[in-house]
Design a protein around this motif. Sequence first.
Motif, mmCIF file in Angstrom:
data_model
loop_
_atom_site.group_PDB
_atom_site.id
_atom_site.type_symbol
_atom_site.label_atom_id
_atom_site.label_comp_id
_atom_site.label_asym_id
_atom_site.label_seq_id
_atom_site.Cartn_x
_atom_site.Cartn_y
_atom_site.Cartn_z
ATOM 1 N N ASP A 8 0.831 -1.201 0.000
ATOM 2 C CA ASP A 8 0.000 0.000 0.000
ATOM 3 C C ASP A 8 0.868 1.254 0.000
ATOM 4 O OD1 ASP A 8 0.710 0.747 2.633
ATOM 5 O OD2 ASP A 8 -1.006 -0.285 3.511
ATOM 6 N N ASP A 134 -8.237 -0.842 0.966
ATOM 7 C CA ASP A 134 -8.365 -0.724 -0.485
ATOM 8 C C ASP A 134 -7.937 0.665 -0.974
ATOM 9 O OD1 ASP A 134 -9.120 -1.949 -2.977
ATOM 10 O OD2 ASP A 134 -10.832 -0.560 -3.008
ATOM 11 N N GLN A 138 -4.819 1.261 -3.577
ATOM 12 C CA GLN A 138 -4.960 2.016 -4.833
ATOM 13 C C GLN A 138 -3.975 3.183 -4.879
ATOM 14 O OE1 GLN A 138 -9.026 3.155 -5.685
ATOM 15 N NE2 GLN A 138 -9.775 1.074 -5.318
#
Length: 189
Positions: A8, A134, A138
Amino acid sequence: MVHGHGGDVIQELTADHREVEDIFGQIEALPAGDHRRRQLADQATIELVRHSVAEEMHLYPAVRRFLTNGDAVADKEIEDHSEAERTMKQLESCQADDPEFDRLMAQLMSEIRDHVTDEENNLFPRLRESTTPDDLAQLGAKVRAAKETAPTRPHPTAPTTPPANRLLAPGAGMVDRVRDALTGRGTDH
């Protein structure tokens, strides 16, 4: 792929921080005036500008969106980047045996280390609390893509083809050339 990159946005940017700290450690281990310190300073500059541009394109807009008081946080981070870039621009015109090189290098290391500590201890934990895994994944992908849009790191043999040779050309302006290459500023398309 550099070991430790991926994951991430927080993992990606933390890997960048460790990479720059490693370059700083190499500079500090060399004696004052050693010409390799100049090459390492150039390498650190390229890494730092790539990191800064990626943060400005993707991290700080997310900070503004997700964090309470996000605008103030992002503005402070961008001001940190501006200070460091001013130092890097001054450093560009110094050779390793110039006493000013040592002063500016110490100043840059201090600015970056303060910025890294602030991001890792304050900004990143707050971002993790206020986003989803999430969202962070991204953002990580976007940050990696942003850093890869320009010539990356100097190689032991200096590149002779554009645009990399222009990035590593001697003289003033490397910070701006790296930033232009990453953001596409000054290109025809």
